[in-house]
Motif scaffolding. Sequence first.
Motif, short mmCIF file in Angstrom:
data_model
loop_
_atom_site.label_atom_id
_atom_site.label_comp_id
_atom_site.label_asym_id
_atom_site.label_seq_id
_atom_site.Cartn_x
_atom_site.Cartn_y
_atom_site.Cartn_z
N THR A 1 -4.74 4.31 15.77
CA THR A 1 -3.37 3.85 15.58
C THR A 1 -3.11 2.58 16.40
N PHE A 2 -3.77 2.49 17.56
CA PHE A 2 -3.54 1.36 18.47
C PHE A 2 -4.63 0.30 18.35
N LEU A 3 -5.87 0.74 18.08
CA LEU A 3 -6.98 -0.22 18.02
C LEU A 3 -7.13 -0.86 16.64
N HIS A 4 -6.77 -0.10 15.62
CA HIS A 4 -6.94 -0.54 14.23
C HIS A 4 -5.63 -0.21 13.52
N PRO A 5 -4.55 -0.95 13.82
CA PRO A 5 -3.21 -0.54 13.40
C PRO A 5 -3.05 -0.43 11.88
N SER A 6 -2.12 0.40 11.48
CA SER A 6 -1.93 0.67 10.05
C SER A 6 -1.34 -0.53 9.31
N ARG A 7 -0.67 -1.42 10.01
CA ARG A 7 -0.07 -2.62 9.39
C ARG A 7 -0.33 -3.83 10.29
N VAL A 8 -0.93 -4.84 9.73
CA VAL A 8 -1.16 -6.08 10.49
C VAL A 8 -0.78 -7.26 9.60
N ARG A 9 0.10 -8.14 10.08
CA ARG A 9 0.42 -9.35 9.31
C ARG A 9 -0.70 -10.36 9.54
N HIS B 1 -19.94 -9.50 10.82
CA HIS B 1 -18.55 -9.82 10.53
C HIS B 1 -17.65 -8.89 11.33
N ARG B 2 -17.14 -9.40 12.43
CA ARG B 2 -16.35 -8.56 13.34
C ARG B 2 -14.87 -8.66 13.00
N ASP B 3 -14.20 -7.53 13.11
CA ASP B 3 -12.76 -7.50 12.85
C ASP B 3 -12.04 -8.05 14.09
N CYS C 1 -10.75 2.07 6.18
CA CYS C 1 -10.54 1.21 5.01
C CYS C 1 -9.14 0.59 5.00
N THR C 2 -9.07 -0.64 4.54
CA THR C 2 -7.79 -1.35 4.45
C THR C 2 -7.67 -2.04 3.09
N THR C 3 -6.45 -2.39 2.77
CA THR C 3 -6.17 -3.20 1.59
C THR C 3 -5.25 -4.33 2.02
N THR C 4 -4.96 -5.26 1.13
CA THR C 4 -4.01 -6.32 1.47
C THR C 4 -2.84 -6.30 0.51
N GLU C 5 -1.71 -6.75 1.01
CA GLU C 5 -0.49 -6.76 0.19
C GLU C 5 0.25 -8.07 0.49
N ASP C 6 0.63 -8.78 -0.56
CA ASP C 6 1.41 -10.02 -0.38
C ASP C 6 2.86 -9.72 -0.71
N VAL C 7 3.76 -10.20 0.14
CA VAL C 7 5.19 -9.98 -0.10
C VAL C 7 5.93 -11.32 0.05
N THR C 8 7.05 -11.43 -0.64
CA THR C 8 7.90 -12.62 -0.47
C THR C 8 9.32 -12.16 -0.17
N HIS D 1 9.54 -17.78 1.49
CA HIS D 1 8.74 -17.23 2.59
C HIS D 1 7.85 -16.11 2.05
N ALA D 2 6.58 -16.18 2.36
CA ALA D 2 5.63 -15.16 1.90
C ALA D 2 4.77 -14.69 3.07
N GLU D 3 4.32 -13.45 2.98
CA GLU D 3 3.46 -12.91 4.05
C GLU D 3 2.32 -12.12 3.42
N ARG D 4 1.19 -12.13 4.09
CA ARG D 4 0.07 -11.26 3.70
C ARG D 4 -0.13 -10.22 4.79
N TRP D 5 -0.12 -8.95 4.38
CA TRP D 5 -0.28 -7.84 5.31
C TRP D 5 -1.57 -7.09 5.01
N ARG D 6 -2.19 -6.63 6.07
CA ARG D 6 -3.33 -5.71 5.94
C ARG D 6 -2.80 -4.31 6.23
N LEU D 7 -3.09 -3.36 5.33
CA LEU D 7 -2.58 -1.99 5.46
C LEU D 7 -3.73 -1.01 5.37
N TRP D 8 -3.63 0.12 6.06
CA TRP D 8 -4.62 1.18 5.86
C TRP D 8 -4.65 1.55 4.38
#
Length: 391
Positions: free
Chosen positions: A95-103, A151-153, A291-298, A304-311
């Motif tokens: 939860t702290f090292l590999h957070p569920s949401r990262v912009r 390829h390091r995270d 595992c993670t996926t990506t999500e783009d939001v505006t 204004h747009a953002e890309r988030w990495r999510l579990w």
Amino acid sequence: MSTDTDVNTPAPPESEERVMGKDGMAALVDILTGRGYTVVGPTVRDGAIVLAELDSADQLPYGWGVELRAGQYRLRRRPDGAAFANAAGPQSWKTFLHPSRVRQWSADRTGEGTVFSADRTPPPRYAFLGVRSCDLRAVAIQDRVLTGGPHRDPVYQGRRSGAFLVAVECTEPGGTCFCVSMGTGPAAGPGYDLVLTEVVDDGGHRFWIRGGSREGAEVLAELPARPVDRDTREAARVGVTAAAERMGRTMPEADLRELMAGTLDAPRWDDVAGRCLTCGNCTMVCPTCFCTTTEDVTDLTGDHAERWRLWDSCFDLDFSHLHGGPVRASARSRYRQWMTHKLGTWYDQFGSSGCVGCGRCIVWCPVGIDITEEAAALHDWTRSRPPGEAS
Ligand code: SF4
Ligand code: SF4
């Protein structure tokens, strides 16, 4: 303790072990805070023992235990006042090292065109207080997965390289624990800066504490602790040995990698698929799932747009979507993918099991599916087949 990207020096032998009381625990939180760490540890909140930032050791779950069953988690009062006799909670350190949401980045439309920016905030420096043996191994597994290759995270590496780990050996396993089967506990393996074993008996409430790194030894030297006595060390060892003998669950005595590879057509996969809701809870609570996926939001203006990495979860239909549809469309194929990866193909990919026996997936499965029961059923099936049919 830092990852292999940093220098790790063993603790000097003269500072290896001490005994401290609850005042020592209070001092430990203060010392780590004074060294600039954000201290995270277990505390009681919302009917569970959760991991949260601690201002004081008073927030530790003194006097709370847990009752763990398949699909069930309950807090229970403990008369002995122990702080760490409560097995693995719903969260793990990922939860702290590999957070569920990262912009990952954001973009703004300006008069001069589109401007992209990344978050440059320095990673937090965490001190994790109460890392159980199974979770210590899980951190090592995520180190391998997320920083062990070419390829390091960067998010994980940034948080992990500055982290200070205080491990806790388990003396009270939960009803869903099976670390002994997986060789991950209840005694702590390597990788900690400090390790504690809690003892509550006629001799008082105390912690046998040892250093595992140079910084751990420095912190140990600052604690209000006394030299270890034979009774405390013996009581601690007896407590950990007794915990190993009281595991709530066990994996079948078999080569699990071979078992997974040899049972891909077992009818048991249909059985478990009939119960599995494909909710993905097991992957969210698992300390090694990454595992993670990506999500783009505006925003509503579109400026204004953002890309988030999510579990993400391999139980999600979209997880295996290629052109035309998902590769693993059935619950059978998705549960089988998860379990055979955890116990089998993880070895091929990362050189170890992907399961550390924490039991979280059993507790937090809404229908109580139990990975040890499923493995046992597959094992029974292989043994019941006529020899000619064995794969
Ligand atoms: S598969 Fe289940 S028991 Fe194994 S590490 Fe993940 S959550 Fe824990
Ligand atoms: S095994 Fe349980 S927790 Fe995992 S996806 Fe199926 S129903 Fe959800």
